[in-house]
Design an enzyme around this catalytic site. Structure first.
Site, PDB file in Angstrom:
ATOM      1  N   LYS A  13       0.832  -1.217   0.000  1.00 17.89           N
ATOM      2  CA  LYS A  13       0.000   0.000   0.000  1.00 17.89           C
ATOM      3  C   LYS A  13       0.863   1.261   0.000  1.00 17.89           C
ATOM      4  O   LYS A  13       0.564   2.230  -0.693  1.00 17.89           O
ATOM      5  CB  LYS A  13      -0.926   0.036   1.234  1.00 17.89           C
ATOM      6  CG  LYS A  13      -1.853  -1.153   1.352  1.00 17.89           C
ATOM      7  CD  LYS A  13      -2.822  -0.995   2.520  1.00 17.89           C
ATOM      8  CE  LYS A  13      -2.167  -0.915   3.895  1.00 17.89           C
ATOM      9  NZ  LYS A  13      -1.445  -2.139   4.292  1.00 17.89           N
ATOM     10  N   ARG A  88      -9.305   0.635   9.115  1.00 15.93           N
ATOM     11  CA  ARG A  88      -8.787  -0.692   9.417  1.00 15.93           C
ATOM     12  C   ARG A  88      -9.802  -1.547  10.164  1.00 15.93           C
ATOM     13  O   ARG A  88      -9.496  -2.675  10.522  1.00 15.93           O
ATOM     14  CB  ARG A  88      -7.535  -0.551  10.275  1.00 15.93           C
ATOM     15  CG  ARG A  88      -6.272  -0.913   9.466  1.00 15.93           C
ATOM     16  CD  ARG A  88      -5.133  -0.655  10.326  1.00 15.93           C
ATOM     17  NE  ARG A  88      -3.920  -1.326  10.127  1.00 15.93           N
ATOM     18  CZ  ARG A  88      -2.851  -0.799   9.535  1.00 15.93           C
ATOM     19  NH1 ARG A  88      -2.920   0.346   8.928  1.00 15.93           N
ATOM     20  NH2 ARG A  88      -1.725  -1.438   9.540  1.00 15.93           N
ATOM     21  N   ARG A 127      11.855  -6.434   5.253  1.00 15.71           N
ATOM     22  CA  ARG A 127      11.667  -5.026   4.897  1.00 15.71           C
ATOM     23  C   ARG A 127      12.575  -4.102   5.709  1.00 15.71           C
ATOM     24  O   ARG A 127      12.782  -4.287   6.895  1.00 15.71           O
ATOM     25  CB  ARG A 127      10.199  -4.625   5.145  1.00 15.71           C
ATOM     26  CG  ARG A 127       9.929  -3.166   4.845  1.00 15.71           C
ATOM     27  CD  ARG A 127       8.467  -2.886   4.650  1.00 15.71           C
ATOM     28  NE  ARG A 127       7.719  -2.921   5.901  1.00 15.71           N
ATOM     29  CZ  ARG A 127       6.415  -2.634   5.977  1.00 15.71           C
ATOM     30  NH1 ARG A 127       5.731  -2.349   4.883  1.00 15.71           N
ATOM     31  NH2 ARG A 127       5.799  -2.678   7.132  1.00 15.71           N
ATOM     32  N   ARG A 160      11.676  -1.591  11.004  1.00 16.04           N
ATOM     33  CA  ARG A 160      10.633  -1.151  11.936  1.00 16.04           C
ATOM     34  C   ARG A 160      10.487  -2.165  13.067  1.00 16.04           C
ATOM     35  O   ARG A 160      10.558  -3.363  12.836  1.00 16.04           O
ATOM     36  CB  ARG A 160       9.296  -1.041  11.186  1.00 16.04           C
ATOM     37  CG  ARG A 160       9.147   0.234  10.409  1.00 16.04           C
ATOM     38  CD  ARG A 160       7.948   0.227   9.492  1.00 16.04           C
ATOM     39  NE  ARG A 160       6.707  -0.279  10.096  1.00 16.04           N
ATOM     40  CZ  ARG A 160       5.536  -0.267   9.478  1.00 16.04           C
ATOM     41  NH1 ARG A 160       5.425   0.215   8.249  1.00 16.04           N
ATOM     42  NH2 ARG A 160       4.458  -0.730  10.064  1.00 16.04           N
ATOM     43  N   ARG A 171       0.159  -8.761  13.713  1.00 15.59           N
ATOM     44  CA  ARG A 171      -0.438  -7.788  12.786  1.00 15.59           C
ATOM     45  C   ARG A 171      -1.284  -8.474  11.716  1.00 15.59           C
ATOM     46  O   ARG A 171      -2.341  -7.989  11.345  1.00 15.59           O
ATOM     47  CB  ARG A 171       0.669  -6.955  12.122  1.00 15.59           C
ATOM     48  CG  ARG A 171       1.303  -5.981  13.105  1.00 15.59           C
ATOM     49  CD  ARG A 171       2.615  -5.474  12.590  1.00 15.59           C
ATOM     50  NE  ARG A 171       2.468  -4.621  11.421  1.00 15.59           N
ATOM     51  CZ  ARG A 171       3.425  -4.455  10.502  1.00 15.59           C
ATOM     52  NH1 ARG A 171       4.572  -5.096  10.607  1.00 15.59           N
ATOM     53  NH2 ARG A 171       3.226  -3.650   9.499  1.00 15.59           N
TER      54      ARG A 171
HETATM   55  P1  AMP Z   1       1.135   0.536   9.056  1.00 10.02           P
HETATM   56  O1  AMP Z   1       2.316   1.387   8.791  1.00 10.02           O
HETATM   57  O2  AMP Z   1      -0.061   0.915   8.231  1.00 10.02           O
HETATM   58  O3  AMP Z   1       1.442  -0.944   8.955  1.00 10.02           O
HETATM   59  O4  AMP Z   1       0.709   0.791  10.577  1.00 10.02           O
HETATM   60  C1  AMP Z   1       1.585   0.527  11.641  1.00 10.02           C
HETATM   61  C2  AMP Z   1       0.810   0.435  12.938  1.00 10.02           C
HETATM   62  O5  AMP Z   1       0.161   1.689  13.187  1.00 10.02           O
HETATM   63  C3  AMP Z   1      -0.318  -0.597  12.962  1.00 10.02           C
HETATM   64  O6  AMP Z   1       0.132  -1.892  13.276  1.00 10.02           O
HETATM   65  C4  AMP Z   1      -1.208  -0.003  14.044  1.00 10.02           C
HETATM   66  O7  AMP Z   1      -0.687  -0.246  15.345  1.00 10.02           O
HETATM   67  C5  AMP Z   1      -1.114   1.481  13.783  1.00 10.02           C
HETATM   68  N1  AMP Z   1      -2.157   1.920  12.820  1.00 10.02           N
HETATM   69  C6  AMP Z   1      -1.968   2.401  11.561  1.00 10.02           C
HETATM   70  N2  AMP Z   1      -3.143   2.713  10.998  1.00 10.02           N
HETATM   71  C7  AMP Z   1      -4.099   2.428  11.913  1.00 10.02           C
HETATM   72  C8  AMP Z   1      -5.518   2.512  11.925  1.00 10.02           C
HETATM   73  N3  AMP Z   1      -6.212   2.944  10.855  1.00 10.02           N
HETATM   74  N4  AMP Z   1      -6.161   2.143  13.055  1.00 10.02           N
HETATM   75  C9  AMP Z   1      -5.496   1.709  14.134  1.00 10.02           C
HETATM   76  N5  AMP Z   1      -4.168   1.570  14.188  1.00 10.02           N
HETATM   77  C10 AMP Z   1      -3.458   1.935  13.093  1.00 10.02           C
END
Ligand code: AMP
Length: 218
Positions: A13, A88, A127, A160, A171
Site C-alpha cells: 500500500k 482498518r 523489509r 521497523r 499484525r
Molecule cells: P502501518 O504502517 O499501516 O502498517 O501501521 C503501523 C501500525 O500503526 C499498525 O500496526 C497499528 O498499530 C497502527 N495503525 C496504523 N493505521 C491504523 C488505523 N487505521 N487504526 C489503528 N491503528 C493503526
C-alpha cells in the site's frame, strides 16, 4: 478523487500510494506514517499510540479517526486523497463515511491489494525503510546500493520494530479479524476492486490505475 488502499501489512500500500499520489497529484495519507512521526517526536499522541503499535495491535479508533478527520480537511486534500492504512475496521469505515458526508464528499473507489500470507511474511520480515523519506527496501529482493543507506536521500535505513517476526504474526491476525471484513463492506457498496499485489511495482500500479479509471466517472 478519494481513494482507499486496502490490504494486509506488506501488501504494498505504501509503495503504490506514493506512485498514485504522484500520478494524480493528491496526497497519500498514511495513518501508520503519521503515527510513527508522532512516536518519533514523542508527542502525547505518539506516546499513547506506541504501546499498541509495538504489540502489532490497532491504535484506539478515537485517536486515529481524529487524526484522519483533521488531515482530510487540510487544503492539499481538497482535490482528493489516497488513504493508506485507514480504515482498518468497520467502525473506522463508518465514521469516515459520516465525516465525508458532512463535508459533502464520498469515497470513490477502494482498491484491495491481494497478496498471499506466505509472501506477506517474506516481504515484512526482510523489509527495511528509510528513517527520513520512508523509501522501502528488502534485504534480499531490493537491497539498497550501499548497506544501511537510502538510495534516494542517503539517510539511514532501519527495520521497523513491528516488522520483527513475533509482531508480524500479530499484525496479520489483526488484519484478518478486523480489516478483512471491509472487503465485503465496500463490495456491497460497489466500491471495491481487487488488484493482484504480486508483480513488479509498475505492473501493479498499471493494474490499479486500470481499476480506478475503468470507473472514474462513478
Ligand atoms: P502501518 O504502517 O499501516 O502498517 O501501521 C503501523 C501500525 O500503526 C499498525 O500496526 C497499528 O498499530 C497502527 N495503525 C496504523 N493505521 C491504523 C488505523 N487505521 N487504526 C489503528 N491503528 C493503526
Amino acid at each position: 478523487m478519494n481513494l482507499i488502499l486496502l490490504g494486509a501489512p506488506g501488501a504494498g500500500k505504501g509503495t503504490q500510494g506514493k506512485n498514485l499520489s504522484e500520478r494524480y497529484r493528491i496526497p497519500q495519507i498514511s495513518t501508520g506514517d503519521i503515527l510513527r512521526a508522532n512516536v518519533r517526536s514523542k508527542t502525547p499522541l505518539g506516546l499513547k499510540a506506541r504501546e499498541f503499535m509495538d504489540k502489532g495491535a490497532l491504535v484506539p479508533d478515537d485517536i486515529v479517526v481524529g487524526m484522519v478527520s483533521d488531515r482530510i480537511r487540510e487544503e492539499d486534500a481538497g482535490g482528493g486523497f489516497i488513504l493508506d492504512g485507514f480504515p482498518r475496521n468497520l467502525n473506522q469505515a463508518e465514521v469516515l463515511e459520516a465525516t465525508l458526508a458532512r463535508m459533502d464528499k464520498k469515497i470513490d473507489r477502494v482498491i484491495g491489494m491481494e497478496v498471499e500470507r506466505k509472501e506477506l511474511v517474506r516481504r515484512l520480515s526482510g523489509r527495511r525503510v528509510c528513517r527520513k523519506c520512508g523509501a522501502s527496501y528488502h534485504v534480499i529482493f531490493s537491497p539498497p546500493m550501499n548497506i544501511g543507506m537510502c538510495d534516494k536521500c542517503g539517510s539511514e535505513i532501519y527495520q521497523r520494530d513491528d516488522d520483527k517476526q513475533e509482531t508480524i504474526e500479530a499484525r496479520l491476525a489483526v488484519y484478518e479479524k478486523e480489516t478483512l471484513p471491509l472487503v465485503e463492506y465496500y463490495a456491497k457498496k460497489d466500491l471495491y476492486a481487487a488488484v493482484d499485489g504480486i508483480g513488479t511495482v509498475d505492473q501493479i500500479t498499471k493494474n490499479i490505475v486500470g481499476a480506478i479509471e475503468g470507473r472514474s466517472n462513478t
